[in-house]
Design a protein around this motif. Structure first.
Motif, PDB file in Angstrom:
ATOM      1  N   VAL A  62       1.816  11.290  -6.504  1.00 24.57           N
ATOM      2  CA  VAL A  62       1.278  10.691  -5.284  1.00 24.57           C
ATOM      3  C   VAL A  62       0.337   9.530  -5.585  1.00 24.57           C
ATOM      4  O   VAL A  62       0.326   8.532  -4.875  1.00 24.57           O
ATOM      5  N   THR A  63      -0.439   9.643  -6.654  1.00 24.36           N
ATOM      6  CA  THR A  63      -1.481   8.631  -6.891  1.00 24.36           C
ATOM      7  C   THR A  63      -1.080   7.522  -7.850  1.00 24.36           C
ATOM      8  O   THR A  63      -1.688   6.452  -7.821  1.00 24.36           O
ATOM      9  N   LEU A  64      -0.091   7.741  -8.690  1.00 22.34           N
ATOM     10  CA  LEU A  64       0.215   6.729  -9.703  1.00 22.34           C
ATOM     11  C   LEU A  64       1.587   6.080  -9.574  1.00 22.34           C
ATOM     12  O   LEU A  64       1.927   5.203 -10.365  1.00 22.34           O
ATOM     13  N   ILE A  65       2.371   6.483  -8.596  1.00 25.45           N
ATOM     14  CA  ILE A  65       3.628   5.767  -8.341  1.00 25.45           C
ATOM     15  C   ILE A  65       3.257   4.461  -7.645  1.00 25.45           C
ATOM     16  O   ILE A  65       2.437   4.459  -6.718  1.00 25.45           O
ATOM     17  N   PRO A  66       3.846   3.352  -8.083  1.00 26.64           N
ATOM     18  CA  PRO A  66       3.485   2.055  -7.500  1.00 26.64           C
ATOM     19  C   PRO A  66       3.606   2.029  -5.982  1.00 26.64           C
ATOM     20  O   PRO A  66       4.560   2.529  -5.407  1.00 26.64           O
ATOM     21  N   ALA A  67       2.587   1.439  -5.352  1.00 27.95           N
ATOM     22  CA  ALA A  67       2.546   1.359  -3.895  1.00 27.95           C
ATOM     23  C   ALA A  67       3.042   0.021  -3.378  1.00 27.95           C
ATOM     24  O   ALA A  67       3.356  -0.110  -2.212  1.00 27.95           O
ATOM     25  N   GLY A  68       3.083  -0.982  -4.234  1.00 28.18           N
ATOM     26  CA  GLY A  68       3.605  -2.271  -3.826  1.00 28.18           C
ATOM     27  C   GLY A  68       2.631  -3.149  -3.069  1.00 28.18           C
ATOM     28  O   GLY A  68       3.018  -4.135  -2.481  1.00 28.18           O
ATOM     29  N   PRO A  70       0.002  -6.031  -2.879  1.00 27.94           N
ATOM     30  CA  PRO A  70      -0.166  -7.171  -3.784  1.00 27.94           C
ATOM     31  C   PRO A  70      -1.522  -7.235  -4.471  1.00 27.94           C
ATOM     32  O   PRO A  70      -1.620  -7.660  -5.598  1.00 27.94           O
ATOM     33  N   ASN A  71      -2.570  -6.828  -3.809  1.00 21.43           N
ATOM     34  CA  ASN A  71      -3.913  -6.978  -4.379  1.00 21.43           C
ATOM     35  C   ASN A  71      -4.506  -5.634  -4.745  1.00 21.43           C
ATOM     36  O   ASN A  71      -4.569  -4.729  -3.919  1.00 21.43           O
ATOM     37  N   ASP A  72      -4.943  -5.523  -5.989  1.00 24.62           N
ATOM     38  CA  ASP A  72      -5.702  -4.349  -6.385  1.00 24.62           C
ATOM     39  C   ASP A  72      -7.149  -4.617  -5.993  1.00 24.62           C
ATOM     40  O   ASP A  72      -7.675  -5.702  -6.207  1.00 24.62           O
ATOM     41  N   SER A  73      -7.785  -3.624  -5.408  1.00 26.11           N
ATOM     42  CA  SER A  73      -9.173  -3.817  -4.998  1.00 26.11           C
ATOM     43  C   SER A  73     -10.056  -2.791  -5.687  1.00 26.11           C
ATOM     44  O   SER A  73      -9.606  -1.737  -6.103  1.00 26.11           O
ATOM     45  N   LEU A  74     -11.312  -3.145  -5.780  1.00 30.20           N
ATOM     46  CA  LEU A  74     -12.303  -2.275  -6.389  1.00 30.20           C
ATOM     47  C   LEU A  74     -13.464  -2.154  -5.411  1.00 30.20           C
ATOM     48  O   LEU A  74     -14.076  -3.147  -5.039  1.00 30.20           O
ATOM     49  N   ALA A 135      -9.549   5.415 -12.150  1.00 29.55           N
ATOM     50  CA  ALA A 135      -9.574   4.500 -13.296  1.00 29.55           C
ATOM     51  C   ALA A 135      -8.150   4.062 -13.661  1.00 29.55           C
ATOM     52  O   ALA A 135      -7.910   2.885 -13.938  1.00 29.55           O
ATOM     53  N   LEU A 136      -7.220   5.016 -13.670  1.00 25.01           N
ATOM     54  CA  LEU A 136      -5.822   4.673 -13.979  1.00 25.01           C
ATOM     55  C   LEU A 136      -5.234   3.753 -12.912  1.00 25.01           C
ATOM     56  O   LEU A 136      -4.466   2.842 -13.233  1.00 25.01           O
ATOM     57  N   GLN A 137      -5.598   3.956 -11.661  1.00 28.28           N
ATOM     58  CA  GLN A 137      -5.128   3.066 -10.600  1.00 28.28           C
ATOM     59  C   GLN A 137      -5.672   1.653 -10.794  1.00 28.28           C
ATOM     60  O   GLN A 137      -5.012   0.677 -10.446  1.00 28.28           O
ATOM     61  N   PHE A 138      -6.852   1.537 -11.351  1.00 32.90           N
ATOM     62  CA  PHE A 138      -7.437   0.228 -11.610  1.00 32.90           C
ATOM     63  C   PHE A 138      -6.784  -0.432 -12.823  1.00 32.90           C
ATOM     64  O   PHE A 138      -6.492  -1.624 -12.818  1.00 32.90           O
ATOM     65  N   ILE A 139      -6.528   0.367 -13.871  1.00 31.61           N
ATOM     66  CA  ILE A 139      -6.004  -0.168 -15.133  1.00 31.61           C
ATOM     67  C   ILE A 139      -4.502  -0.453 -15.059  1.00 31.61           C
ATOM     68  O   ILE A 139      -4.039  -1.500 -15.510  1.00 31.61           O
ATOM     69  N   LEU A 140      -3.749   0.491 -14.507  1.00 32.86           N
ATOM     70  CA  LEU A 140      -2.288   0.363 -14.472  1.00 32.86           C
ATOM     71  C   LEU A 140      -1.858  -0.552 -13.333  1.00 32.86           C
ATOM     72  O   LEU A 140      -2.497  -0.602 -12.284  1.00 32.86           O
ATOM     73  N   PRO A 141      -0.738  -1.228 -13.498  1.00 31.02           N
ATOM     74  CA  PRO A 141      -0.251  -2.117 -12.436  1.00 31.02           C
ATOM     75  C   PRO A 141       0.536  -1.352 -11.366  1.00 31.02           C
ATOM     76  O   PRO A 141       1.750  -1.498 -11.235  1.00 31.02           O
ATOM     77  N   VAL A 142      -0.171  -0.513 -10.608  1.00 24.74           N
ATOM     78  CA  VAL A 142       0.504   0.305  -9.595  1.00 24.74           C
ATOM     79  C   VAL A 142       0.257  -0.190  -8.176  1.00 24.74           C
ATOM     80  O   VAL A 142       0.751   0.411  -7.220  1.00 24.74           O
ATOM     81  N   GLY A 143      -0.502  -1.259  -8.024  1.00 27.30           N
ATOM     82  CA  GLY A 143      -0.726  -1.820  -6.697  1.00 27.30           C
ATOM     83  C   GLY A 143      -1.547  -0.923  -5.790  1.00 27.30           C
ATOM     84  O   GLY A 143      -1.268  -0.805  -4.608  1.00 27.30           O
TER      85      GLY A 143
END
Length: 187
Positions: A62-68, A70-74, A135-143
């Motif tokens: 649920v949390t690490l499959i790419p969401a698509g 465009p912008n990763d936010s913090l 942290a993984l959502q921030f590091i990995l390119p999962v959108g």
């Protein structure tokens, strides 16, 4: 219920396949090791471990499959997005953003507490697991966005699950007292 299904629809087939593999693997390993499921306690213990593994797999899906997106936010300001979502969002957005983050960690807290029977450990593990996911959502390119409020909501979900675990164990003790006349459980 429909919103819950729609939120998890992309990962349901993958989860079902992994769940079946986990059950087959558990049964195979139990048979190979000679561990017999000849008591309700052992069957219950096996179900707890299968539940825990399935929960962790589901959380990862649920949390690490790419969401698509465009912008990763913090977002590191506590409660900012919770308040913003609560005040400005639609009911559907509130469910998807706030309630789903809590519900995601309820099974984790429940099964972890049943395994460890330690409240503090369960709470800390829920928090650290949520921090790891963010942290993984921030590091990995999962959108996906990284948000401190998700950690807060996930931890609340873990605590709710832990409380449900405490309740289940209390009910088991009450059941044993009523049905057997004592609170001891036999293996």
């Amino acid at each position: 219920m429909k919103q819950l299904y729609n939120a998890f629809e992309p990962v349901i087939p993958i989860f079902i396949m992994i769940f079946v593999v986990v059950i087959i693997l558990f049964l195979f390993l139990n048979r190979k090791s000679g561990y017999k499921l000849n008591s309700k306690r052992r069957q219950f213990t096996m179900l707890i471990y299968i539940g825990m593994i399935s929960t962790v797999v589901g959380m990862i899906l649920v949390t690490l499959i790419p969401a698509g997106y465009p912008n990763d936010s913090l977002q590191l300001v506590p409660f900012e997005s919770i308040i913003e979502t609560w005040e400005l969002a639609t009911t559907r957005a509130i469910i998807n953003s706030l309630i789903m983050n809590v519900l995601l960690f309820v099974p984790f807290g429940f099964f972890l507490y049943l395994i460890t029977r330690k409240e503090f450990l369960t709470t800390v593990a829920a928090s650290l697991t949520s921090i790891l996911i963010e942290a993984l959502q921030f590091i990995l390119p999962v959108g996906r966005g990284t948000n401190i409020d998700d950690v807060i909501l996930n931890t609340v979900g873990g605590i709710i699950g832990m409380l449900l675990g405490v309740l289940v164990l209390k009910l088991e003790i009450v059941y044993n007292i009523i049905s057997k006349g004592n609170s001891s459980t036999k293996e």
